[in-house]
Design an enzyme around this catalytic site. Sequence first.
Site, short mmCIF file in Angstrom:
data_model
loop_
_atom_site.label_atom_id
_atom_site.label_comp_id
_atom_site.label_asym_id
_atom_site.label_seq_id
_atom_site.Cartn_x
_atom_site.Cartn_y
_atom_site.Cartn_z
N HIS A 1 0.82 -1.22 0.00
CA HIS A 1 0.00 0.00 0.00
C HIS A 1 0.86 1.28 0.00
O HIS A 1 0.61 2.20 -0.78
CB HIS A 1 -0.96 -0.04 1.18
CG HIS A 1 -1.87 1.14 1.22
ND1 HIS A 1 -2.68 1.48 0.17
CD2 HIS A 1 -2.05 2.10 2.16
CE1 HIS A 1 -3.34 2.58 0.47
NE2 HIS A 1 -2.97 2.97 1.66
N LYS B 1 -9.84 12.08 -2.37
CA LYS B 1 -10.76 11.19 -1.62
C LYS B 1 -10.60 11.44 -0.13
O LYS B 1 -9.50 11.70 0.35
CB LYS B 1 -10.37 9.75 -1.97
CG LYS B 1 -11.01 8.69 -1.13
CD LYS B 1 -10.59 7.30 -1.61
CE LYS B 1 -9.66 6.63 -0.65
NZ LYS B 1 -9.31 5.25 -1.03
N ARG C 1 -11.67 9.51 3.54
CA ARG C 1 -12.31 8.37 4.19
C ARG C 1 -12.52 8.71 5.66
O ARG C 1 -11.58 9.12 6.34
CB ARG C 1 -11.45 7.10 4.08
CG ARG C 1 -12.17 5.85 4.59
CD ARG C 1 -11.26 4.64 4.60
NE ARG C 1 -10.95 4.13 3.28
CZ ARG C 1 -11.72 3.28 2.59
NH1 ARG C 1 -12.86 2.87 3.10
NH2 ARG C 1 -11.34 2.85 1.41
N THR D 1 -14.03 -3.00 -0.54
CA THR D 1 -15.50 -2.97 -0.60
C THR D 1 -15.99 -2.47 -1.96
O THR D 1 -17.16 -2.60 -2.29
CB THR D 1 -16.07 -2.01 0.46
OG1 THR D 1 -15.63 -0.68 0.14
CG2 THR D 1 -15.62 -2.39 1.85
N GLY D 2 -15.11 -1.83 -2.70
CA GLY D 2 -15.49 -1.28 -4.01
C GLY D 2 -15.99 0.15 -3.92
O GLY D 2 -16.25 0.78 -4.96
C1 R5P Z 1 -6.66 2.97 0.08
O1 R5P Z 1 -6.20 4.11 0.05
C2 R5P Z 1 -6.47 2.01 -1.03
O2 R5P Z 1 -5.55 2.49 -1.96
C3 R5P Z 1 -7.76 1.67 -1.72
O3 R5P Z 1 -8.25 2.83 -2.37
C4 R5P Z 1 -8.78 1.17 -0.75
O4 R5P Z 1 -8.25 0.14 0.01
C5 R5P Z 1 -10.02 0.67 -1.48
O5 R5P Z 1 -10.95 0.28 -0.53
P1 R5P Z 1 -12.48 0.18 -0.87
O6 R5P Z 1 -12.61 -0.69 -2.08
O7 R5P Z 1 -13.10 -0.45 0.34
O8 R5P Z 1 -12.98 1.56 -1.09
#
Ligand code: R5P
Length: 302
Positions: free
Chosen positions: A137, A199, A201, A231-232
């Site tokens: 990551h 983004k 979160r 989770t997408g």
């Molecule tokens: C987080 O910064 C990662 O790069 C991905 O964007 C993240 O893990 C995607 O997670 P999800 O599919 O749950 O949104």
Amino acid sequence: MIGIQEVVTLAFLACGPNSESLGIKLSELLRTKRILVESRLFTDGESYLRFTGLLEDQDLVIIQSCYPQQDKKLVELLFMLDAAKELGARKVIAVVPYLAYARQDKRFRDGEIVSNTSVGKLLGAVGTDVFLTVDVHQKESLKSFRTKTINISAVPLLADHLKSLGLTRPYILAPDQGASANAQLAAAVLGADHTYFTKHRDRITGQVVTADRELRLEGRDAVILDDIISTGATVANVARIVREKGAERIIAACTHALLVGNAEETIRRAGVTDIIGTDTVPSSVSKVSVAPAIANSLRQLL
Ligand code: R5P
């Protein structure tokens, strides 16, 4: 029930219970002899593992992806690495195509456990000589590991696959700033444009908010490229935005397709037509194999 995993010699290449097919591909590319690892569960669910070949004085590669069942697979990996040294293996290389806990690489909130650092300490404690993973990551997070680390990029392989799709004036989109370097790399291979979204979160609810931005996509194909699809939600947010901006095909590509719960449905409902992942995590969207990249790296180590 007793399961038999293929184990390969390279030395030897031991495939843990989560990476048999990738391990077999690697053994074929590296032309190495295979041995078997026996694995089963005790009645209470604990793992039983046994190397069925002699490891003494061998250089050994152990391959084990840590998804699904992150905790169990991580513990099995640590057991295998520890036992390999105990059984006399010389150099032990851990190949972990998907590294669990890599996203908890910081103390985002007071008192949080930085599990990524703990994983690095544990891998060092069991005597791992080299740790190799794919698209971790955050590369910087490997600096805390107490062993030599190698991070391989699956992006050139994903980009080659995207190239074979014959996309129309593709635009490579990173869903957050952290993914922008990979988007740039893929765009260079494809001769495409690239950019990133912003983004946020929520650290408590996990909810993802993606800011809209100006972008002209009429008559163009959009590729949303991320390291992980879990989770997408992240990909779906971007897909909804680019659909409104007139993108033709919308493709979601990633290295690690965890596809938790109904992630695939969430992504497709948002307008994504194709989902492309690699075999770091075996899934229905594992269309690209990382075996050639891992094999290249291993050739330089052994
Ligand atoms: C987080 O910064 C990662 O790069 C991905 O964007 C993240 O893990 C995607 O997670 P999800 O599919 O749950 O949104």
